[in-house]
Scaffold this motif. Structure first.
Motif, PDB file in Angstrom:
ATOM      1  N   THR A 194       0.849  -1.193   0.000  1.00  0.00           N
ATOM      2  CA  THR A 194       0.000   0.000   0.000  1.00  0.00           C
ATOM      3  C   THR A 194       0.880   1.237   0.000  1.00  0.00           C
ATOM      4  O   THR A 194       1.974   1.242   0.568  1.00  0.00           O
ATOM      5  N   SER A 247      -5.605  -1.266  -6.890  1.00  0.00           N
ATOM      6  CA  SER A 247      -6.799  -0.597  -6.403  1.00  0.00           C
ATOM      7  C   SER A 247      -6.418   0.851  -6.117  1.00  0.00           C
ATOM      8  O   SER A 247      -5.542   1.108  -5.298  1.00  0.00           O
ATOM      9  N   HIS A 291     -14.088   5.581  -2.082  1.00  0.00           N
ATOM     10  CA  HIS A 291     -14.090   5.288  -3.520  1.00  0.00           C
ATOM     11  C   HIS A 291     -12.806   4.571  -3.936  1.00  0.00           C
ATOM     12  O   HIS A 291     -11.707   5.027  -3.660  1.00  0.00           O
ATOM     13  N   THR A 292     -12.963   3.433  -4.594  1.00  0.00           N
ATOM     14  CA  THR A 292     -11.826   2.709  -5.151  1.00  0.00           C
ATOM     15  C   THR A 292     -12.141   2.304  -6.585  1.00  0.00           C
ATOM     16  O   THR A 292     -13.306   2.163  -6.960  1.00  0.00           O
ATOM     17  N   GLU A 293     -11.088   2.141  -7.348  1.00  0.00           N
ATOM     18  CA  GLU A 293     -11.209   1.664  -8.717  1.00  0.00           C
ATOM     19  C   GLU A 293     -10.162   0.570  -8.894  1.00  0.00           C
ATOM     20  O   GLU A 293      -8.969   0.798  -8.686  1.00  0.00           O
ATOM     21  N   ARG A 345      -5.819   9.708  -0.763  1.00  0.00           N
ATOM     22  CA  ARG A 345      -5.463   9.080  -2.037  1.00  0.00           C
ATOM     23  C   ARG A 345      -4.388   8.038  -1.775  1.00  0.00           C
ATOM     24  O   ARG A 345      -3.493   8.254  -0.961  1.00  0.00           O
ATOM     25  N   LEU A 390      -7.341   4.332  -4.590  1.00  0.00           N
ATOM     26  CA  LEU A 390      -8.204   4.905  -3.561  1.00  0.00           C
ATOM     27  C   LEU A 390      -8.205   6.423  -3.727  1.00  0.00           C
ATOM     28  O   LEU A 390      -7.142   7.045  -3.772  1.00  0.00           O
ATOM     29  N   ASN A 391      -9.406   7.010  -3.842  1.00  0.00           N
ATOM     30  CA  ASN A 391      -9.506   8.462  -4.009  1.00  0.00           C
ATOM     31  C   ASN A 391     -10.806   8.952  -3.386  1.00  0.00           C
ATOM     32  O   ASN A 391     -11.875   8.888  -4.000  1.00  0.00           O
ATOM     33  N   SER A 430      -3.412   0.287  -3.455  1.00  0.00           N
ATOM     34  CA  SER A 430      -3.230  -1.037  -2.891  1.00  0.00           C
ATOM     35  C   SER A 430      -2.900  -1.930  -4.083  1.00  0.00           C
ATOM     36  O   SER A 430      -3.664  -1.968  -5.050  1.00  0.00           O
TER      37      SER A 430
END
Length: 161
Positions: free
Chosen positions: A66, A131, A141-143, A78, A133-134, A81
């Protein structure tokens, strides 16, 4: 709006340290914090030749890590991972490029390098799943994206894992 690839690169550039989890031979996780430098999406770190991390990676190259950027409030959180594989860098030309990458990010490292002394064991993490994180895009919120080339310099695509 940045693409996922651009967002990953930006976080890698801005961050300095990562928490790296390796697997002990008995399967238990081992997490430590290390400084890193990156080239594209490829991530480099060093550790002692006989360290627990190096011994773990000799047994199993799978890693999770991470990277979290500093923030003033939760709306600014922000980070990344990442699941990937860490392989030792042994080629002399590649080691020179890694050293240059580290010195560009951490010029203070030069004071710890002594002529004729062996440096740390250097590893390259090739991400497979990332992943992003924002929290600016919403709480938690993750993408999730998959890195689709072997060196992590090319495409990322949505992942459904």
């Amino acid at each position: 709006m940045p693409t996922p690839h651009e967002e990953i690169l930006a976080i890698l550039r801005e961050g300095k340290d990562m928490t790296l989890a390796t697997l002990r031979p008995d399967g238990a996780p081992h997490a430590t914090t290390v400084s890193y430098a990156s080239d594209g999406i490829g991530i480099y770190f060093g550790c002692g030749e006989g360290s627990q991390k190096a011994r773990n990676l000799a047994h199993d190259e799978r890693v999770s890590l991470t990277i979290d950027l500093p923030y003033a409030d939760w709306s600014q959180i922000r980070g990344l991972s990442i699941f990937g594989r860490a392989q030792r860098v042994t080629d002399p030309d590649a080691l020179m490029r890694v050293a240059e990458t580290f010195l560009a990010k951490f010029p203070e490292v030069a004071q710890y390098i002594r002529a004729g002394e062996a440096g740390p064991a250097m590893f390259r993490v090739t991400p497979e799943l990332v992943s992003i994180l924002n929290y600016a895009k919403g709480f938690g919120h993750t993408e999730l994206v998959r890195v689709t080339d072997a060196w992590g310099r090319g495409r990322v695509e949505p992942a459904c894992d």
